[in-house]
Design a protein around this motif. Sequence first.
Motif, PDB file in Angstrom:
ATOM      1  N   TRP A   1       0.814  -1.217   0.000  1.00 31.91           N
ATOM      2  CA  TRP A   1       0.000   0.000   0.000  1.00 31.91           C
ATOM      3  C   TRP A   1       0.847   1.266   0.000  1.00 31.91           C
ATOM      4  CZ3 TRP A   1       0.077   3.544   4.101  1.00 31.91           C
ATOM      5  CH2 TRP A   1       0.804   3.137   5.224  1.00 31.91           C
TER       6      TRP A   1
ATOM      7  N   GLU B   1      -4.123   6.598  -5.437  1.00 32.10           N
ATOM      8  CA  GLU B   1      -4.342   5.258  -4.895  1.00 32.10           C
ATOM      9  C   GLU B   1      -3.895   5.155  -3.437  1.00 32.10           C
ATOM     10  OE1 GLU B   1      -5.991   3.065  -6.685  1.00 32.10           O
ATOM     11  OE2 GLU B   1      -6.102   4.614  -8.245  1.00 32.10           O
TER      12      GLU B   1
ATOM     13  N   TYR C   1      -8.302   7.231  -1.207  1.00 34.63           N
ATOM     14  CA  TYR C   1      -8.221   7.260  -2.666  1.00 34.63           C
ATOM     15  C   TYR C   1      -8.694   8.599  -3.238  1.00 34.63           C
ATOM     16  CZ  TYR C   1      -7.736   2.467  -1.284  1.00 34.63           C
ATOM     17  OH  TYR C   1      -7.308   1.330  -0.637  1.00 34.63           O
TER      18      TYR C   1
ATOM     19  N   ASN D   1      -1.973   6.616 -10.279  1.00 31.59           N
ATOM     20  CA  ASN D   1      -1.075   5.461 -10.160  1.00 31.59           C
ATOM     21  C   ASN D   1      -0.088   5.575  -9.004  1.00 31.59           C
ATOM     22  OD1 ASN D   1      -2.193   4.334 -12.592  1.00 31.59           O
ATOM     23  ND2 ASN D   1      -0.935   5.790 -13.740  1.00 31.59           N
TER      24      ASN D   1
ATOM     25  N   ARG E   1       0.560   5.607  -4.817  1.00 32.52           N
ATOM     26  CA  ARG E   1      -0.017   5.166  -3.549  1.00 32.52           C
ATOM     27  C   ARG E   1       0.365   6.160  -2.450  1.00 32.52           C
ATOM     28  NH1 ARG E   1       0.936  -1.417  -4.549  1.00 32.52           N
ATOM     29  NH2 ARG E   1      -0.062  -1.377  -6.611  1.00 32.52           N
TER      30      ARG E   1
END
Length: 307
Positions: free
Chosen positions: A189, A247, A253, A279, A281
């Motif tokens: 993540w 992300e 998000y 794209n 995180r």
Amino acid sequence: MIKETFEFDGYQGFSLPATLWLPEQEPMGILQIAHGMTEHIGRYTALAQELTEHHVIVAGFDLRGHGRNPGDPDIASFGEDGWEASIQDMHMFFGVLAERFPEIPHFMLGFSLGSFLLREYLGRYPEKVAGAAILGTGFQPGPVLDIMMTIVKSQIRKAGFDGTTDLVKQLSFGNYNQKFKPNRTIADWLCADDAQLDAYLSDPLCRKNISAGLFWQLLGAMKRTGSKDAYHGWNKDTPILLLSGQEDPVGDYGKGVLSVKQRMEKAGIRSVSMQLFPNARHDLLHEESTAAPSARDSLLDWISCLL
């Protein structure tokens, strides 16, 4: 770029390892960084390289219980009074920099854990900051945080304030990782860039877990910074920049980051900019294969416009 490392006396004389990156030209501004949970200030070298090339000093220190500080090398923990002490450490470091570089605009950046520290700092010392960049932040409803704090409080009784448990690991990081199954690592993540993520996981100065106490402190800060009066003490003229990965589960998000922006604007903060990077995180500044170069450019452009 010239790099200096030194120790400075933080709140109540607590010695903290600090790093200063200096441009070879006359400096035009300072960026003070509050880093994220489990990491250390040394991970910001790439950002410092770019900013110093544009006459901006970059500086920061390893937060208590992180990086080169003493403590369990596997568990990041502030200690029982560490959240408040860390805010005061930031203020004292601000003073160290201001004394050495007077009359230069002083910006601050907080990432993740550091973003919540910075959001509280801005309510304490509203007159000090030329602009605040808030990265990897988010918003959670108060009732949800209350439930989590109750659960984590039980884990403090079980493991101690500076210890951790499997439940703390699951609630803090494990739930985020589930969103990215099948998982390659325990921290997918954080970053989609495999090389950067592997470098983080193998970094001996990055502590792999957080204590039950630090998680409880963070949840409390998330509740305070998300409350209806969170921006009461802020200088409404301080420019704010919100940067996040599209992300990033910490920012829900993008939805949590947008909520922060809307709440800031509703509170009367006059300049709030937000950018979400596709794209990317959570660890935005280390998404080298996608978003990090653009994120550094956005930060530099924002600072340059304010100098």
